[in-house]
Design a protein around this motif. Sequence first.
Motif, PDB file in Angstrom:
ATOM      1  N   GLY A 247     -16.055   1.792  13.227  1.00  0.00           N
ATOM      2  CA  GLY A 247     -16.326   3.177  12.883  1.00  0.00           C
ATOM      3  C   GLY A 247     -17.371   3.358  11.807  1.00  0.00           C
ATOM      4  N   LEU A 248     -17.638   2.339  10.973  1.00  0.00           N
ATOM      5  CA  LEU A 248     -18.721   2.480  10.002  1.00  0.00           C
ATOM      6  C   LEU A 248     -20.043   2.733  10.697  1.00  0.00           C
ATOM      7  CD1 LEU A 248     -18.135  -0.211   7.215  1.00  0.00           C
ATOM      8  CD2 LEU A 248     -17.237   2.109   7.375  1.00  0.00           C
ATOM      9  N   ASN A 249     -20.137   2.260  11.947  1.00  0.00           N
ATOM     10  CA  ASN A 249     -21.364   2.461  12.723  1.00  0.00           C
ATOM     11  C   ASN A 249     -21.290   3.635  13.684  1.00  0.00           C
ATOM     12  OD1 ASN A 249     -22.959   0.117  11.818  1.00  0.00           O
ATOM     13  ND2 ASN A 249     -21.333  -1.090  12.765  1.00  0.00           N
ATOM     14  N   THR A 250     -20.113   3.861  14.275  1.00  0.00           N
ATOM     15  CA  THR A 250     -20.022   4.849  15.354  1.00  0.00           C
ATOM     16  C   THR A 250     -19.468   6.196  14.922  1.00  0.00           C
ATOM     17  OG1 THR A 250     -17.817   4.078  15.994  1.00  0.00           O
ATOM     18  CG2 THR A 250     -19.720   3.001  17.041  1.00  0.00           C
ATOM     19  N   ALA A 251     -18.683   6.215  13.847  1.00  0.00           N
ATOM     20  CA  ALA A 251     -18.073   7.474  13.375  1.00  0.00           C
ATOM     21  C   ALA A 251     -18.011   7.448  11.859  1.00  0.00           C
ATOM     22  CB  ALA A 251     -16.683   7.661  13.980  1.00  0.00           C
ATOM     23  N   PRO A 252     -19.176   7.312  11.184  1.00  0.00           N
ATOM     24  CA  PRO A 252     -19.156   7.131   9.736  1.00  0.00           C
ATOM     25  C   PRO A 252     -18.603   8.345   9.004  1.00  0.00           C
ATOM     26  CG  PRO A 252     -21.399   7.496  10.506  1.00  0.00           C
ATOM     27  CD  PRO A 252     -20.549   7.334  11.725  1.00  0.00           C
ATOM     28  N   ARG A 253     -17.737   8.067   8.041  1.00  0.00           N
ATOM     29  CA  ARG A 253     -17.198   9.101   7.158  1.00  0.00           C
ATOM     30  C   ARG A 253     -17.717   8.766   5.758  1.00  0.00           C
ATOM     31  NH1 ARG A 253     -15.161  11.314   2.570  1.00  0.00           N
ATOM     32  NH2 ARG A 253     -13.244  12.534   2.853  1.00  0.00           N
ATOM     33  N   LEU A 254     -18.620   9.598   5.232  1.00  0.00           N
ATOM     34  CA  LEU A 254     -19.251   9.303   3.959  1.00  0.00           C
ATOM     35  C   LEU A 254     -18.318   9.619   2.796  1.00  0.00           C
ATOM     36  CD1 LEU A 254     -22.975  10.466   4.195  1.00  0.00           C
ATOM     37  CD2 LEU A 254     -22.095   8.129   4.127  1.00  0.00           C
ATOM     38  N   VAL A 255     -18.216   8.671   1.866  1.00  0.00           N
ATOM     39  CA  VAL A 255     -17.577   8.897   0.574  1.00  0.00           C
ATOM     40  C   VAL A 255     -18.686   9.282  -0.393  1.00  0.00           C
ATOM     41  CG1 VAL A 255     -16.283   7.834  -1.304  1.00  0.00           C
ATOM     42  CG2 VAL A 255     -15.784   7.219   1.074  1.00  0.00           C
ATOM     43  N   THR A 256     -18.551  10.447  -1.022  1.00  0.00           N
ATOM     44  CA  THR A 256     -19.560  10.936  -1.953  1.00  0.00           C
ATOM     45  C   THR A 256     -18.906  11.179  -3.312  1.00  0.00           C
ATOM     46  OG1 THR A 256     -19.283  13.319  -1.650  1.00  0.00           O
ATOM     47  CG2 THR A 256     -20.593  12.147   0.020  1.00  0.00           C
ATOM     48  N   PRO A 257     -19.706  11.367  -4.364  1.00  0.00           N
ATOM     49  CA  PRO A 257     -19.115  11.616  -5.681  1.00  0.00           C
ATOM     50  C   PRO A 257     -18.203  12.832  -5.737  1.00  0.00           C
ATOM     51  CG  PRO A 257     -21.399  10.955  -5.926  1.00  0.00           C
ATOM     52  CD  PRO A 257     -21.173  11.151  -4.455  1.00  0.00           C
ATOM     53  N   ILE A 258     -18.393  13.792  -4.826  1.00  0.00           N
ATOM     54  CA  ILE A 258     -17.538  14.981  -4.843  1.00  0.00           C
ATOM     55  C   ILE A 258     -16.572  15.029  -3.659  1.00  0.00           C
ATOM     56  CG2 ILE A 258     -19.206  16.354  -6.153  1.00  0.00           C
ATOM     57  CD1 ILE A 258     -19.945  17.730  -3.506  1.00  0.00           C
ATOM     58  N   ASP A 259     -16.602  13.998  -2.798  1.00  0.00           N
ATOM     59  CA  ASP A 259     -15.757  14.012  -1.608  1.00  0.00           C
ATOM     60  C   ASP A 259     -15.196  12.617  -1.346  1.00  0.00           C
ATOM     61  OD1 ASP A 259     -14.426  14.834   0.652  1.00  0.00           O
ATOM     62  OD2 ASP A 259     -16.203  14.843   1.939  1.00  0.00           O
ATOM     63  N   PRO A 260     -14.161  12.197  -2.071  1.00  0.00           N
ATOM     64  CA  PRO A 260     -13.547  10.891  -1.822  1.00  0.00           C
ATOM     65  C   PRO A 260     -12.821  10.874  -0.486  1.00  0.00           C
ATOM     66  CG  PRO A 260     -12.250  12.136  -3.396  1.00  0.00           C
ATOM     67  CD  PRO A 260     -13.503  12.934  -3.153  1.00  0.00           C
ATOM     68  N   LEU A 261     -12.490   9.679  -0.040  1.00  0.00           N
ATOM     69  CA  LEU A 261     -11.731   9.486   1.197  1.00  0.00           C
ATOM     70  C   LEU A 261     -10.263   9.292   0.847  1.00  0.00           C
ATOM     71  CD1 LEU A 261     -11.507   8.808   4.280  1.00  0.00           C
ATOM     72  CD2 LEU A 261     -11.981   6.426   3.642  1.00  0.00           C
ATOM     73  N   GLU A 262      -9.372   9.958   1.597  1.00  0.00           N
ATOM     74  CA  GLU A 262      -7.940   9.766   1.371  1.00  0.00           C
ATOM     75  C   GLU A 262      -7.213   9.741   2.700  1.00  0.00           C
ATOM     76  OE1 GLU A 262      -5.559  11.479  -2.038  1.00  0.00           O
ATOM     77  OE2 GLU A 262      -4.692  12.640  -0.371  1.00  0.00           O
ATOM     78  N   ILE A 263      -6.219   8.894   2.787  1.00  0.00           N
ATOM     79  CA  ILE A 263      -5.332   8.829   3.950  1.00  0.00           C
ATOM     80  C   ILE A 263      -3.911   8.689   3.447  1.00  0.00           C
ATOM     81  CG2 ILE A 263      -5.811   6.344   4.149  1.00  0.00           C
ATOM     82  CD1 ILE A 263      -5.047   6.478   7.091  1.00  0.00           C
ATOM     83  N   ARG A 264      -3.003   9.356   4.141  1.00  0.00           N
ATOM     84  CA  ARG A 264      -1.579   9.278   3.793  1.00  0.00           C
ATOM     85  C   ARG A 264      -0.787   8.955   5.052  1.00  0.00           C
ATOM     86  NH1 ARG A 264      -1.377  13.665   1.496  1.00  0.00           N
ATOM     87  NH2 ARG A 264      -1.469  12.952  -0.671  1.00  0.00           N
ATOM     88  N   ALA A 265       0.240   8.140   4.907  1.00  0.00           N
ATOM     89  CA  ALA A 265       1.134   7.819   6.021  1.00  0.00           C
ATOM     90  C   ALA A 265       2.563   7.784   5.502  1.00  0.00           C
ATOM     91  CB  ALA A 265       0.773   6.479   6.657  1.00  0.00           C
ATOM     92  N   THR A 266       3.507   8.151   6.368  1.00  0.00           N
ATOM     93  CA  THR A 266       4.923   8.114   6.011  1.00  0.00           C
ATOM     94  C   THR A 266       5.694   7.359   7.079  1.00  0.00           C
ATOM     95  OG1 THR A 266       4.827  10.201   4.780  1.00  0.00           O
ATOM     96  CG2 THR A 266       6.988   9.498   5.549  1.00  0.00           C
ATOM     97  N   TRP A 267       6.523   6.436   6.627  1.00  0.00           N
ATOM     98  CA  TRP A 267       7.514   5.816   7.489  1.00  0.00           C
ATOM     99  C   TRP A 267       8.862   6.440   7.136  1.00  0.00           C
ATOM    100  CZ3 TRP A 267       6.435  -0.026   6.033  1.00  0.00           C
ATOM    101  CH2 TRP A 267       5.090  -0.309   6.302  1.00  0.00           C
ATOM    102  N   SER A 268       9.517   7.032   8.088  1.00  0.00           N
ATOM    103  CA  SER A 268      10.842   7.624   7.849  1.00  0.00           C
ATOM    104  C   SER A 268      11.830   7.016   8.848  1.00  0.00           C
ATOM    105  CB  SER A 268      10.795   9.150   7.975  1.00  0.00           C
ATOM    106  OG  SER A 268      10.285   9.540   9.234  1.00  0.00           O
ATOM    107  N   TRP A 269      13.045   6.782   8.402  1.00  0.00           N
ATOM    108  CA  TRP A 269      13.990   6.082   9.243  1.00  0.00           C
ATOM    109  C   TRP A 269      15.365   6.737   9.210  1.00  0.00           C
ATOM    110  CZ3 TRP A 269      11.372   3.736   5.143  1.00  0.00           C
ATOM    111  CH2 TRP A 269      12.087   3.648   3.946  1.00  0.00           C
ATOM    112  N   ARG A 270      16.140   6.423  10.259  1.00  0.00           N
ATOM    113  CA  ARG A 270      17.531   6.858  10.317  1.00  0.00           C
ATOM    114  C   ARG A 270      18.316   5.822  11.114  1.00  0.00           C
ATOM    115  NH1 ARG A 270      19.393   9.524  15.012  1.00  0.00           N
ATOM    116  NH2 ARG A 270      17.787   9.693  16.650  1.00  0.00           N
ATOM    117  N   ARG A 271      19.555   5.660  10.738  1.00  0.00           N
ATOM    118  CA  ARG A 271      20.413   4.731  11.458  1.00  0.00           C
ATOM    119  C   ARG A 271      20.908   5.352  12.761  1.00  0.00           C
ATOM    120  NH1 ARG A 271      21.388   3.677   6.182  1.00  0.00           N
ATOM    121  NH2 ARG A 271      21.362   1.477   5.535  1.00  0.00           N
ATOM    122  N   LEU A 272      21.120   4.524  13.748  1.00  0.00           N
ATOM    123  CA  LEU A 272      21.599   4.985  15.054  1.00  0.00           C
ATOM    124  C   LEU A 272      23.075   4.632  15.238  1.00  0.00           C
ATOM    125  CD1 LEU A 272      18.556   3.928  17.239  1.00  0.00           C
ATOM    126  CD2 LEU A 272      19.029   6.150  16.219  1.00  0.00           C
TER     127      LEU A 272
END
Length: 272
Positions: A247-272
């Motif tokens: 993706g650095l070549n095909t779908a670049p997402r620029l990090v700039t001084p005013i626009d950092p990159l952030e990603i969040r993920a959550t794993w949530s679980w429950r017993r069966l």
Amino acid sequence: MSTDTDQKREIRLAAGDAELTIHPTNGCRVGSLRVGGTELLRQGDRYGCFPMVPWAGRIGLGRFRNGGETHQLPLNSPPHAIHGTGRDTSWRTARKGASEAAFTYELADPWPYTGRVTQLFELTGDSLTLTLGVETYDDSFPAQAGWHPWFLRHLDGSTADEDAVRLDFSPEWQEERGDDHLPTGRRVEPRPGPWDDCFGMPDGVDATLTWPGRLELKVTSTAEWAVVYDEQAEAVCVEPQTGPPNGLNTAPRLVTPIDPLEIRATWSWRRL
């Protein structure tokens, strides 16, 4: 405030009956996630769950462009570069509580730009939220971020087929994979596994792993792509990331001084 001793030891978080172990000096990876005493991640220095940053997956021939400049990265998975530099780096412990911790590292050679990466872990009795951020100190640059968890196929050493984890997800498309293991640029209807493939989920990653009669774990993320890898007998990987492989070549997402990159993920679980 962290000390030199903090940097060398593993970090343990706990909430309810969930226990998380983080190894700052081994790429700030999750070494263990136990729920009610049951381990959910494949063990070993290369496994657990590691951050993929400042790129995720493979970069074709290890090369990417930023404007008029072409950069060459080490070919750590010939003929490509794979999974970033964060997993091979010692991170600094910025803060630690009973159930949350934050870590940072400075971008440096072989990555050609300066900046900072931050990773945050927040544990509750029934969930783990992970956050990755990439910021630049100077020049703008393309970047990606994500995680590579190795969820155990079987829990507690079982090998029975009926105990094996089941994966359920409904992507909008699959990135067609070429013979070089890079996306060809074509989006196709999702195909049956086994997979080492990238899938598009424009409303955010949403996948469920179910160990029959034991546990259900949902992986959700603000990211729109996930690589699913289930070609090994020991584990199944669901990898939220901010762009497709190469993706650095095909779908670049620029990090700039005013626009950092952030990603969040959550794993949530429950017993069966």
